[in-house]
Design an enzyme around this catalytic site. Structure first.
Site, PDB file in Angstrom:
ATOM      1  CE  LYS A 200      11.305  54.198  46.473  1.00 21.98           C
ATOM      2  NZ  LYS A 200      12.196  54.537  45.703  1.00 21.98           N
ATOM      3  N   GLY A 380      19.102  42.900  53.956  1.00 20.41           N
ATOM      4  CA  GLY A 380      19.188  42.388  52.496  1.00 20.41           C
ATOM      5  C   GLY A 380      19.181  40.958  52.325  1.00 20.41           C
TER       6      GLY A 380
HETATM    7  P1  AMP Z   1      12.535  49.726  53.485  1.00 19.28           P
HETATM    8  O1  AMP Z   1      14.233  49.943  53.332  1.00 19.28           O
HETATM    9  O2  AMP Z   1      12.025  49.440  51.997  1.00 19.28           O
HETATM   10  O3  AMP Z   1      12.237  48.612  54.321  1.00 19.28           O
HETATM   11  O4  AMP Z   1      11.731  50.908  53.854  1.00 19.28           O
HETATM   12  C1  AMP Z   1      12.232  51.602  55.048  1.00 19.28           C
HETATM   13  C2  AMP Z   1      11.986  52.895  55.273  1.00 19.28           C
HETATM   14  O5  AMP Z   1      10.380  53.037  54.775  1.00 19.28           O
HETATM   15  C3  AMP Z   1      12.010  53.666  56.497  1.00 19.28           C
HETATM   16  O6  AMP Z   1      12.885  54.772  56.458  1.00 19.28           O
HETATM   17  C4  AMP Z   1      10.533  54.510  56.717  1.00 19.28           C
HETATM   18  O7  AMP Z   1      10.672  55.601  57.230  1.00 19.28           O
HETATM   19  C5  AMP Z   1       9.911  54.199  55.346  1.00 19.28           C
HETATM   20  N1  AMP Z   1       8.573  54.423  55.549  1.00 19.28           N
HETATM   21  C6  AMP Z   1       7.751  53.559  56.117  1.00 19.28           C
HETATM   22  N2  AMP Z   1       6.427  53.890  55.983  1.00 19.28           N
HETATM   23  C7  AMP Z   1       6.433  55.046  55.209  1.00 19.28           C
HETATM   24  C8  AMP Z   1       5.236  55.700  54.611  1.00 19.28           C
HETATM   25  N3  AMP Z   1       4.137  55.656  54.885  1.00 19.28           N
HETATM   26  N4  AMP Z   1       5.806  56.869  53.882  1.00 19.28           N
HETATM   27  C9  AMP Z   1       7.137  56.967  53.491  1.00 19.28           C
HETATM   28  N5  AMP Z   1       8.075  56.261  53.935  1.00 19.28           N
HETATM   29  C10 AMP Z   1       7.851  55.350  54.832  1.00 19.28           C
END
Ligand code: AMP
Length: 400
Positions: A200, A380
């Protein structure tokens, strides 16, 4: 950047009760520690304490038991795993406060090590309750914080105890983490490139904003790219989009136009119709034309080449967040490619820093752990550091 807090090297440990906040928040499967990276990272501080004749009293949280004593969040298996790494018995005390903890500490000999039960079994920990801090503080002559992964939280064990126990000093891991991240941001060799991915945009907006003034290039991948695509009126099919962040994405794109920082979005995506079935139907598509019914799951081949180019001359790189849904092997190529590029440029002399969490586990999975300059133990905390925020667990330590 020099570290301006007292460290474990600045104090006398001999015969002292040394209360050490560690980050033993590790995955435990069926009573077995599944990843001991954080335990290994804490060894230098604990070894130094016991070799100097101090009594090492370790405290940590594990998971989110929400102020209740839940056996599945017990640190008992961690005490055993850490003892094996330390080569010495680590006594486990099944409470972190009260008579059990006090009695266990009173029977310690110089050079002994014990681990207290999960701090988050008490609601006072996360509330930074001064009474909880005082109850922990009576176990200590000196306080050491080596839990970088918990430094962004103002909790009783990170921000409360150091108000009561002085000196409050940093352990080796804490110092190393802050120095690597701090130097990268304050004194980078250039070109300085940030790679940001993950699900996100909302979780990374402040990082993008802060780094835009500091880095030469920002490469964007992962799910967050699609909110930027919508902001550019691209067709994104079923890709992950945060509708309430589209305006924010537009603002960043506008700011990027007048900034010296190059803001690099993917030019293509790997797309799939169904991410859960075993026979995944996947292909690449240009960024602006993801067909209806398909979703972006990884950066595409052209983007992999583009990012390779943008990283080729980089002298400092910080990376946080995967380029796709890397947990699934079919969608992990982009993330693994980034890990591989970073390992190569590190060999050529670049400083590469991976900001914990998913990117760190991707690097590990791809076998590049030893080829990256620094892999943070705190996802984090490293993000908040890159956002330019103060970390309460560091602020609370005694100034040099
Ligand atoms: P974050 O905790 O925000 O760093 O997000 C990590 C997560 O983002 C991982 O579990 C990935 O599977 C997910 N992620 C990465 N790229 C995508 C995408 N294109 N669509 C959905 N989820 C994603």
């Amino acid at each position: 950047m020099s570290f301006n807090k007292l460290t474990i090297d600045d104090i006398d440990l001999k015969g002292k009760r040394v209360l050490i906040r560690v980050d033993f928040n590790v995955p435990v499967d069926n009573g077995v520690v599944a990843d001991d990276t954080r335990l290994k990272a804490t060894l230098p501080t604990v070894s130094k304490t016991i070799e100097s004749g101090g009594k090492a009293i370790l405290m940590s949280h594990l998971g989110r038991p929400k102020g209740q004593k839940k056996p599945e969040f017990s640190l008992k298996p961690v005490a055993e795993a850490f003892g094996n790494l330390l080569g010495k018995e680590v006594t486990f005390v099944d409470d972190c406060l009260g008579s059990k903890a006090t009695e266990a500490v009173n029977t310690m000999q110089d050079g002994d090590c014990l681990l207290l039960e999960n701090l988050r079994f008490y609601p006072g920990e996360e509330k930074n309750d001064p009474e909880m801090a005082k109850s922990l503080a009576i176990l200590a002559d000196v306080y050491v914080n080596d839990a970088f992964g918990a430094a962004h939280r103002a909790h009783a064990s990170t921000a409360g105890v150091p108000l009561v126990v002085q000196p409050a000093v940093a352990g080796y891991l804490m110092k190393k983490e802050i120095e690597y991240l701090g130097n990268a941001v304050a004194n980078p060799k250039r070109p300085f490139v940030a790679i940001l991915g993950g699900a996100k945009i909302s979780g990374k907006i402040d990082v993008i904003s802060n780094l835009m003034d500091k880095v030469n290039r920002i490469l964007i991948g992962g799910g967050m790219a699609y909110t930027f695509f919508v902001a550019k009126n691209y067709n994104v099919g079923n890709s992950l989009v945060e509708k309430d962040r589209i305006d924010m994405a537009k603002e960043i794109l506008t700011r990027a136009k007048s900034s010296k920082c190059q803001f690099v979005l993917p030019v293509d995506s790997m797309i799939a119709t169904d991410i859960d079935s075993s026979a995944v139907n996947t292909k690449s598509a240009p960024a602006e034309k993801i067909p209806d019914g398909w979703m972006g799951v990884d950066i595409g081949p052209k983007t992999r080449s583009l990012f390779r180019e943008k990283l080729a001359d980089a002298k400092t790189v910080v990376w946080n967040g995967p380029m796709g849904i890397f947990e699934k092997t079919s969608f992990a190529k982009g993330t693994i490619e980034i890990a591989s590029i970073l390992s190569k440029i590190t060999q050529k002399g670049a400083t590469t820093i991976v900001g914990g969490g998913d990117s760190a586990s991707a690097v590990k999975k791809a076998g590049f752990t030893d080829k990256i300059t620094h892999i943070s133990t705190g996802g984090g905390a490293s993000l908040e550091f890159l956002e330019g925020k103060e970390l309460p667990g560091v602020t609370a330590l005694t100034d040099k």
